[in-house]
Design an enzyme around this catalytic site. Structure first.
Site, PDB file in Angstrom:
ATOM      1  CG  ASP A  36     -14.673 -38.925  -6.569  1.00 50.29           C
ATOM      2  OD1 ASP A  36     -14.661 -39.142  -7.799  1.00 50.29           O
ATOM      3  OD2 ASP A  36     -15.723 -38.754  -5.917  1.00 50.29           O
ATOM      4  CD  GLU A  84     -15.163 -43.926 -15.032  1.00 51.68           C
ATOM      5  OE1 GLU A  84     -14.955 -45.151 -14.970  1.00 51.68           O
ATOM      6  OE2 GLU A  84     -16.137 -43.371 -14.482  1.00 51.68           O
ATOM      7  CG  HIS A 114     -12.866 -46.879 -10.864  1.00 52.02           C
ATOM      8  ND1 HIS A 114     -13.188 -47.069  -9.541  1.00 52.02           N
ATOM      9  CD2 HIS A 114     -13.779 -45.987 -11.342  1.00 52.02           C
ATOM     10  CE1 HIS A 114     -14.253 -46.340  -9.225  1.00 52.02           C
ATOM     11  NE2 HIS A 114     -14.626 -45.667 -10.307  1.00 52.02           N
TER      12      HIS A 114
END
EC number: 3.4.24.84
Length: 427
Positions: free
Chosen positions: A371, A288, A291
């Protein structure tokens, strides 16, 4: 895709190491039920929308709104008042016609597969609260938008776009602090090893973390999630209790003397040991935060606002076309709200489908990049196991038709994500 659900009854060889046959069958049946529900609810929605258009439902509701506002002392010259009455009636109609589908989805499909944690009383209380909160936001914002369009002159589309930009930024800023707590309980993550590790990881990538919350998502559903929010130097992380193995209410036995149920929630233990270990939670957060670090959030905002500006510009070009209004049953008047509905909902519909597909492709690319960022943080092994656990907890079906996957999946299929992490995991 339904053929895939029906015919893939055994775990494929490449999934043998990550998924047992019992979980595979549960996920297959869950997705098959969801697919059936999606087909029938989608078909109903199309039929309802078509009938409203063919039977003149929109002009009828506009006239009814005019009659109601007229009785309150607001004549035809008060177009914004009539527009707000129209909007209230339209959203009320949508809420009522959508209620049976929502009830079926929650208390039949989600209940059947062990995800629903709500009682009927909680469901209706939540639905009423959502409707009221939505109206409290929607009606004032719409009235201001219509006013700006009316007084904005030739360049009203610029002012309208700037207004919606400000509103969206304000809503994003206040949502988690003032709106979300109206529906779910947020508590600070207690001091301990997990919180320290989260703060250390955030500091290592210069993420300006101020608070970490745990939200009691288990009273609503056993699905899990995590997200961050906030602007500039005031970022917060929110973890669903269903994501945390140590905090999930679904992992706890009811205390002696308790029946496991109160007015709002039901305690269930169908998914024992749900959630991820601390190391896996950190890996999910690493994804997260990737991002944020890679600018995906900012890029999405920029794309969204560019699209919003384009739509308002085209609206300014098309709003003067009386033929558009006549086609929808408005021969004598051209209300601004109706113009917004016709152009944004109907005229832009093909464009929105293409845009949605492009954003889906971009989203999958961002997911791979996030990822990879978690992998660079040394979280590949833990993210690998976390993805498998989350897929199991949420009964995701890992086999998909390639065209269906390409069009609908905003996240890459599980096997593709695991394959990208595999080399680093082995290292």
């Amino acid at each position: 895709q339904r053929r895939v659900y029906r015919t893939t009854t055994h775990v494929p060889q490449e999934l043998g190491q990550i998924m047992d046959s019992e979980t595979f069958e549960k996920s297959r049946l869950y997705q098959l039920d969801k697919s059936t529900f999606s087909f029938w609810s989608g078909l109903y929605s199309e039929v309802e929308g078509t009938m409203i258009l063919l039977c003149g439902g929109i002009p009828f509701l506009w006239k009814l709104s005019g009659q109601i506002s007229g009785r309150a002392g607001f004549g035809p010259e008060y177009e914004i008042v009539q527009s707000l009455v129209f909007l209230l009636l339209a959203t009320l109609f949508s809420a009522v016609t959508g209620l049976p589908w929502s009830l079926y989805n929650t208390f039949v499909i989600e209940e059947k597969h062990g995800f629903n944690q709500q009682t009927l009383g909680f469901f209706f209380k939540d639905a009423i609260k959502k409707f009221v909160v939505t109206q409290c936001i929607l009606l004032p914002v719409t009235s201001l938008l219509l006013y700006i369009i009316k007084i904005g002159g030739d360049y009203f589309f610029i002012y309208a776009w700037l207004f919606t930009l400000v509103v969206s930024l304000v809503l994003v800023t206040i949502y988690a602090d003032y709106i979300a707590p109206l529906f779910d309980k947020f508590i600070p993550l207690p001091e301990g090893e997990l919180k320290q590790q989260i703060e250390t990881m955030a500091k290592s990538i210069d993420f300006p973390l101020t608070k970490v919350y745990v939200v009691e998502g288990s009273k609503r559903s056993s699905h899990s999630n995590a997200y961050f929010y906030g602007f500039f130097k005031n970022k917060r992380i929110v973890l669903f209790d269903t994501l945390l193995e140590d905090y999930s209410a679904l992992n706890k036995e009811p205390a002696e003397g308790e029946d496991g149920e109160n007015e709002e929630t039901k305690s269930k233990t169908k998914n024992k040991k749900q959630g991820c270990k601390n190391e896996e939670v950190l890996a999910v957060l690493g994804h997260e935060l990737g991002h944020w670090k890679l600018g995906h959030t900012v890029k999405n905002i920029i794309i969204s606002q560019m699209n919003s500006f384009l739509c308002f510009f085209l609206f300014a070009v098309l709003i003067g076309q009386k033929e558009l209004f006549a086609a929808f049953g408005f021969y004598d008047t051209q209300p601004t709200l109706i113009g917004l509905m016709i152009i944004f909902q109907f005229i832009f519909s093909p464009y929105n489908e293409v845009l949605s597909f492009c954003l889906t492709v971009l989203s999958r690319r961002f997911e791979f990049q996030a990822d990879a960022f978690a992998k660079e943080l040394g979280k590949a092994k833990d993210l690998y196991s976390a993805l498998i656990k989350l897929n199991k907890d949420n009964l995701g079906f890992p086999v998909s038709d390639w065209i269906f996957s390409m069009w609908h999946y905003s996240h890459p299929p599980l096997l593709e994500r695991l394959q990208a992490l595999k080399d680093a995991k082995q290292e």
